[in-house]
Design a protein around this motif. Structure first.
Motif, PDB file in Angstrom:
ATOM      1  N   SER A   1       0.845  -1.191   0.000  1.00  0.00           N
ATOM      2  CA  SER A   1       0.000   0.000   0.000  1.00  0.00           C
ATOM      3  C   SER A   1       0.882   1.244   0.000  1.00  0.00           C
ATOM      4  CB  SER A   1      -0.906   0.008   1.233  1.00  0.00           C
ATOM      5  OG  SER A   1      -1.445   1.300   1.418  1.00  0.00           O
ATOM      6  N   TRP A   2       0.735   2.027  -1.036  1.00  0.00           N
ATOM      7  CA  TRP A   2       1.541   3.248  -1.116  1.00  0.00           C
ATOM      8  C   TRP A   2       1.209   4.175   0.036  1.00  0.00           C
ATOM      9  CZ3 TRP A   2       5.727   3.196  -3.755  1.00  0.00           C
ATOM     10  CH2 TRP A   2       5.825   2.494  -4.956  1.00  0.00           C
ATOM     11  N   ARG A   3      -0.017   4.119   0.418  1.00  0.00           N
ATOM     12  CA  ARG A   3      -0.470   4.983   1.505  1.00  0.00           C
ATOM     13  C   ARG A   3       0.323   4.694   2.790  1.00  0.00           C
ATOM     14  NH1 ARG A   3      -3.879   9.512   1.676  1.00  0.00           N
ATOM     15  NH2 ARG A   3      -5.071   9.535   3.580  1.00  0.00           N
TER      16      ARG A   3
ATOM     17  N   ARG B   1       5.272   6.814  -4.624  1.00  0.00           N
ATOM     18  CA  ARG B   1       4.938   6.049  -5.818  1.00  0.00           C
ATOM     19  C   ARG B   1       5.534   6.693  -7.056  1.00  0.00           C
ATOM     20  NH1 ARG B   1       0.941   6.865  -9.349  1.00  0.00           N
ATOM     21  NH2 ARG B   1      -0.229   8.220  -7.953  1.00  0.00           N
TER      22      ARG B   1
END
Length: 335
Positions: A36-38, A54
DNA sequence: AAGTCACCCAACCGCGTCTGA
DNA sequence: GTCAGACGCGGTTGGGTGACT
């Protein structure tokens, strides 16, 4: 839909990345993947938003990114795909292994756009610009026009002499120049050539001979809309262009431009087909983990990848039918 | 040497789409 | 079916850099 606050969040760093940040990001992704980039920035100890991470990774740090100048072949691919897809940079990038959409977009805006403009080609429509009323100024285009003979070779019975075509086009342009109404040849003029959308298929207009040596089967180009493909096919079947006169007798449908359209489709014209096939599904996605596969997109994967991709992804039975027919025929590229 | 300009490109912004609850 | 979070994409910006005056 709700937009993520992302970089608006307090305290998150913006701007150029430091070497330390790069190393942290690379190290984390190599060990854990990006997931998850978050959540990544926190896990990696970076004071950045996920979006920034990202972007940094996909546009710069990814190990398979190819650095250095674009090759002539890559340029051709970009121009050809842009004529079909418009500013679908990610789709274009997926056909250029090792190149990012951002890189291609930048290269287009800084180099290719200017190049086309210098050649008298509208970089948006990929059509010759209509402000060329001077025959001499249009000479490069005339030369390019002569090369659409390559496309006519799609029909095996057709062999049109390029010089003849160039002469015809020159004559046509001279008449236009002499006409009191610039660009306003009566539609009944026998010399008004068929310039309707994409009759001449996906020929590039660069003076580069390697481009002109690549006649391409329209049916394989997923960005071109159905009507355009059918029109070309019907023209080839119903009106074999086996003589100069037959060319001259073709129906007049669009005399807006003084030269035949030299590419498959302007972006707006191909919208219909793009609606039918999602952009992300149109292009064949190469294995980007294998940089050695670079430069293979158009010249090595001429035929089957397009067919395979569409065949795999397009749910529309009509498209399937078309692709089944066209894929069973050999791609006309010379190797 | 200093100032100006043009160009390039990494990075950001904001919107649309996807996906899962 | 609806909603919100996350992601992906295309457009745009602005800092760095080199050429030129």
């Amino acid at each position: 839909m709700g937009r993520s606050p992302c970089c608006d969040e307090n305290g998150l760093k913006k701007g150029p990345w430091t070497q330390d940040e790069d190393e942290k990001l690379i190290d984390h992704i190599q060990k854990h993947g990006h997931g998850s980039w978050r959540a990544l920035p926190k896990q990696a100890g970076l004071n950045r938003c996920g979006k920034s991470c990202r972007l940094r990774w996909t546009n710069y740090l990814r190990p398979d990114i190819k650095r250095g100048n674009f090759t002539e072949e890559e340029e051709e691919t970009i121009i050809n795909l842009h004529s079909l897809l418009g500013n679908k940079w990610s789709s274009i990038a997926s056909n250029l292994p090792g190149r990012t959409d951002n890189e291609i977009k930048n290269y287009w805006n800084t180099h290719l756009r200017k190049k086309l403009l210098q050649m008298g080609i509208d970089p948006v429509t990929h059509r010759p610009r209509t402000d060329h009323l001077n025959v001499l100024a249009a000479l490069p285009q005339l030369i390019a026009a002569a090369n659409f003979n390559n496309l006519l070779n799609l029909n095996q019975n057709v062999q049109l002499d390029a010089a003849t075509l160039a002469k015809a086009q020159l004559l046509h342009n001279m008449i236009q120049v002499l006409s009191t109404n610039n660009n306003n040849i009566p539609s009944s003029s026998p010399l008004t050539m068929q310039t309707n959308n994409n009759l001449f298929g996906q020929s590039s207009y660069l003076e580069n001979q390697s481009l002109f040596g690549q006649p391409q089967n329209f049916s394989h180009i997923p960005g071109a809309n159905h009507d355009e493909k059918m029109m070309v096919e019907n023209q080839m079947i119903d009106q074999p262009l086996d003589s100069f006169s037959s060319l001259m007798q073709m129906d007049v449908q669009d005399d807006h431009n003084s030269l035949p359209l030299l590419v498959a489709a302007s972006p707006e014209e191909s919208n219909q087909s793009q609606m039918m096939i999602k952009n992300k599904d149109i292009v064949h996605r190469h294995d980007t983990s294998n940089p050695s596969s670079s430069n293979s997109s158009f010249t090595q994967d001429h035929h089957q990848p397009w067919c395979d991709t569409i065949d795999d992804e397009a749910g529309d039975s009509y498209w399937k039918e078309i692709m089944e027919q066209t894929c069973s025929e050999p791609w006309p590229f010379p190797e």
